[in-house]
Design an enzyme around this catalytic site. Structure first.
Site, PDB file in Angstrom:
ATOM      1  N   HIS A  28      25.466  27.512 -22.144  1.00  0.00           N
ATOM      2  CA  HIS A  28      25.129  27.060 -20.795  1.00  0.00           C
ATOM      3  C   HIS A  28      24.380  28.188 -20.096  1.00  0.00           C
ATOM      4  CE1 HIS A  28      26.348  26.285 -16.508  1.00  0.00           C
ATOM      5  NE2 HIS A  28      26.131  25.046 -16.874  1.00  0.00           N
ATOM      6  N   ARG A  79      19.688  20.111 -22.703  1.00  0.00           N
ATOM      7  CA  ARG A  79      20.066  19.325 -21.533  1.00  0.00           C
ATOM      8  C   ARG A  79      19.568  20.048 -20.286  1.00  0.00           C
ATOM      9  NH1 ARG A  79      25.327  20.635 -18.523  1.00  0.00           N
ATOM     10  NH2 ARG A  79      23.827  22.220 -17.845  1.00  0.00           N
ATOM     11  N   HIS A 133      63.189   0.131 -10.970  1.00  0.00           N
ATOM     12  CA  HIS A 133      62.261   0.622 -11.999  1.00  0.00           C
ATOM     13  C   HIS A 133      62.975   0.669 -13.347  1.00  0.00           C
ATOM     14  CE1 HIS A 133      58.769   2.571  -9.649  1.00  0.00           C
ATOM     15  NE2 HIS A 133      59.410   1.760  -8.829  1.00  0.00           N
ATOM     16  N   ARG A 167      33.592  27.711 -21.331  1.00  0.00           N
ATOM     17  CA  ARG A 167      32.532  28.088 -20.388  1.00  0.00           C
ATOM     18  C   ARG A 167      33.108  27.931 -18.966  1.00  0.00           C
ATOM     19  NH1 ARG A 167      29.938  26.400 -15.841  1.00  0.00           N
ATOM     20  NH2 ARG A 167      29.691  24.286 -16.667  1.00  0.00           N
ATOM     21  N   THR A 184      29.085  20.262  -8.155  1.00  0.00           N
ATOM     22  CA  THR A 184      29.498  21.662  -8.304  1.00  0.00           C
ATOM     23  C   THR A 184      30.540  22.084  -7.282  1.00  0.00           C
ATOM     24  OG1 THR A 184      27.224  22.014  -8.996  1.00  0.00           O
ATOM     25  CG2 THR A 184      28.531  23.982  -8.577  1.00  0.00           C
ATOM     26  N   HIS A 226      29.447  16.136 -14.467  1.00  0.00           N
ATOM     27  CA  HIS A 226      30.322  17.311 -14.326  1.00  0.00           C
ATOM     28  C   HIS A 226      30.921  17.273 -12.918  1.00  0.00           C
ATOM     29  CE1 HIS A 226      31.247  21.646 -15.194  1.00  0.00           C
ATOM     30  NE2 HIS A 226      31.152  21.764 -13.879  1.00  0.00           N
TER      31      HIS A 226
END
Lengths: 417, 417
Positions: free
Chosen positions: B105, B165, B300, B45, B199, B226
């Protein structure tokens, strides 16, 4: 910042918006340095530790000049003890007389310190591992030895009239009481900055906030922070460190460093460092990535065309980038197609835009289509309307003709969150 | 998890380690779901909204099967109203009878809901923009209209016996009172999950924690989150959401989605989705990136060879990856060269390893060297010792002979933090 963006911001912070966590928050946080911090740019130290990096003297000078022009506050260089050429390069960069201060990064040891101060640097960044793992497997020293040596090195560097920073390594797996005890001791002898380093990339943002906030109450000097990105939190951790009162952030171009690197500098794509490291800009890079300002789903495109603030927090033109509204896919909507048609000097009715959009979506259901394909459909559709003809909208191959003809419906735009 | 790693962890959590923020913390946080959450995998999606993505039916089925095998809890598909083929593909994936639940969705609208429930999905993810910007430029509806429509759509989907949802879009620029009022209303009519969506990628980790923590006290249903990655915080924000009590996290393979995408799934490289999107794995990708387990600087390498936990928080073998200790650079140290010599069945004294290391560093100061170059120096150096001869360690070109001969010093290992 464009005026349309400013209007967007103003809308967000109007009294009607009662979001205490969001943008437009007018309550000041006096602890936060998010809008006032200094960058210690470490492409020429941490970045040289990136697997693919090889910087010769000329490349180092190019990178140093580019970073200086960009406006970083400090440029950190590889330990002059690492190799003969590392020392010569350090001396050469000091002689450039850049606006940025030049630092070099050494182990907490007098042998390293003596060589470092002789190179002409403006400051020395001293570090030593403090976690039990590092103490056991790296240098084998105890906390009292670390404290004593740190004070000796700090006093020595200060006696040469240049800046000195003391950092622990692997700070987030170190004992808190050890850490605060060491930081407090070096603060008392007048170190300019203490450094907190998530050397292995294990820290979470709230851990960072808590540790820096506690440290902010313990030392009076500046606080530098250094975050590796193994768990994908290097940017967020730097942000939270600034919120908690850190004053300096370590960065490198594209984040290159040991393993998968550190907090990236952002902004320009740092082509010099990138080419010298033989890497591509990641497709999803912040700001300069392939699609950072590409909008595809129908409702995204519609809102972006109305006001870019709807789906953009950064104005692409501030960084020499361009916004792109994707209109050649099955997810496109008629608002995007209308906007594209208008760019092509084609004007139609809403019903016609919607029908034309349905044709584009029908083709995009069959195969990936290019901008050219969508433009061709828009142009042919428009010419057919003008001429009253019914020319095929696209050159379809044998496999495509039947499924394309079967698609008659006019689907709606696709949502997204 | 290997036993050496467990030993490392045990060392960290010993009573001597008093770090309240670090690993080995034994104080439970009952709010946190960091070790118990569900993944809503949205490559089919959100990922389809990535600029380069084109997934035909067969590719979607391959991706769905791979995600199911990986063990994701939910697979989210594009709105069946997006295009004719989108609906057919949704129906086809529902018929696969995967272990993962299939979601689609949709916009918060009865037209979309009617088509969605007819596809055979296990649940419907409903969303609508709630920030003033989204309300103004996307759908033009007010909060009361949103609340009324949401309840209508939720009741309709529930009447079909499947999950529903309800998510706001652009949650972090929405009015907090509006948000809590809507979430509370949909919780009271029995929505299965509420969704919080950053978003536009503007949220910071502590904003996320605060909002989810407040919401956790307002609704009794599950909380899905999200996060877009425009500011580089998508992973950190998901982590902080779980700390605050979120129950579900949206992901996609390599994070593909609108603009530069969302929180990545991680783990396997998701070759199906990657090839179908025509992208390379970013050089600095978490776990699967080119150099995620490559160690270069001398100190390292030394510590990693003693105990990998010193510079690794993840065991590469858990993900089918391999550790690599880089030994062919000017930053290498004699511990790495000794380790490499032993791999080549060559044993020397400490003094000889150090001298051999100095030769390798001297060459690496002149030009980038490959593993083969370093191996060749080790082997020739060793043969010279055995035979008492003084053969040249490397075939040097005319430009290299003089600077190489000039390098006599034996530099020390390079530090790093």
């Amino acid at each position: 910042m464009s005026s349309e963006r400013e209007n967007g911001r103003a809308l967000c912070s109007s009294p009607i918006n009662r979001n205490p966590y969001g943008h437009g928050n007018t309550v000041s946080d006096f602890l936060s340095n998010v809008s006032r911090f200094k960058i210690i740019e470490s492409t020429l130290r941490e970045g040289e530790q990136f697997a693919n990096a090889f910087f010769d003297t000329q490349k180092k000078i190019e990178i140093a000049r580019a970073l200086d022009e960009f406006g970083v506050d400090y440029i950190e260089l590889t330990n002059p003890c690492a190799s003969d050429q590392s020392r010569l390069d350090c001396e050469a960069i000091c002689k450039l007389r850049l606006k940025a201060k030049i630092l070099t990064h050494i182990r907490c040891h007098m042998d390293d310190a003596r060589i470092a101060v002789a190179t002409g640097v403006d400051g020395v960044d001293v570090m030593i591992g403090t976690s039990s793992l590092m103490r056991q497997h790296s240098h084998g020293k105890d906390i009292e030895y670390i404290k004593k040596t740190a004070i000796e090195v700090i006093n020595f560097v200060k006696s040469h009239g240049i800046e000195v920073r003391f950092s622990t390594e692997d700070s987030f797996r170190s004992d808190l009481v050890d850490l605060l005890s060491i930081y407090s001791a070096v603060d008392q002898v007048g170190v300019h900055r203490v450094g907190v380093a998530d050397t292995i990339g294990c820290a979470s943002p709230r851990q960072v906030y808590e540790l820096i906030r506690v440290l902010r109450g313990v030392v009076s000097c500046d606080i530098e922070t250094h975050f590796h990105d193994d768990a994908g939190c290097a940017i967020a951790n730097a942000y939270c460190a600034l919120e908690a009162g850190a004053t300096h952030i370590d960065t490198s171009v594209l984040g290159i460093g040991e393993r998968n690197g550190i907090t990236p500098l952002g902004g320009p794509d740092g082509a010099d460092g990138r080419h010298a490291s033989r890497i591509n800009i990641p497709f999803n890079n912040y700001i300069t990535g392939l699609c950072a300002f590409t909008h595809k789903a129908g409702i995204h495109a519609k809102a972006i065309l109305n006001d870019p603030s709807t789906y953009e927090i950064i104005n692409p033109t501030d960084f020499g980038m361009a916004r792109y509204v994707h209109f050649a896919s099955r997810l496109t909507g008629w608002n995007a197609i209308r906007s594209r048609a208008q760019q092509l000097n084609i004007s139609m009715t809403e019903k016609q835009y919607k029908e034309c959009t349905a044709k584009i979506k029908a083709l995009a259901d069959i195969r990936p289509i290019a901008m050219d394909d969508a433009d061709s459909i828009i142009r042919t559709y428009y010419r057919n309307i003008q001429s009253g003809e019914d020319n095929p909208l696209m050159d379809l191959n044998a496999d495509e003709i039947v499924p394309f003809a079967a698609k008659k419906k006019e689907p709606r735009e696709v949502p997204s969150a």
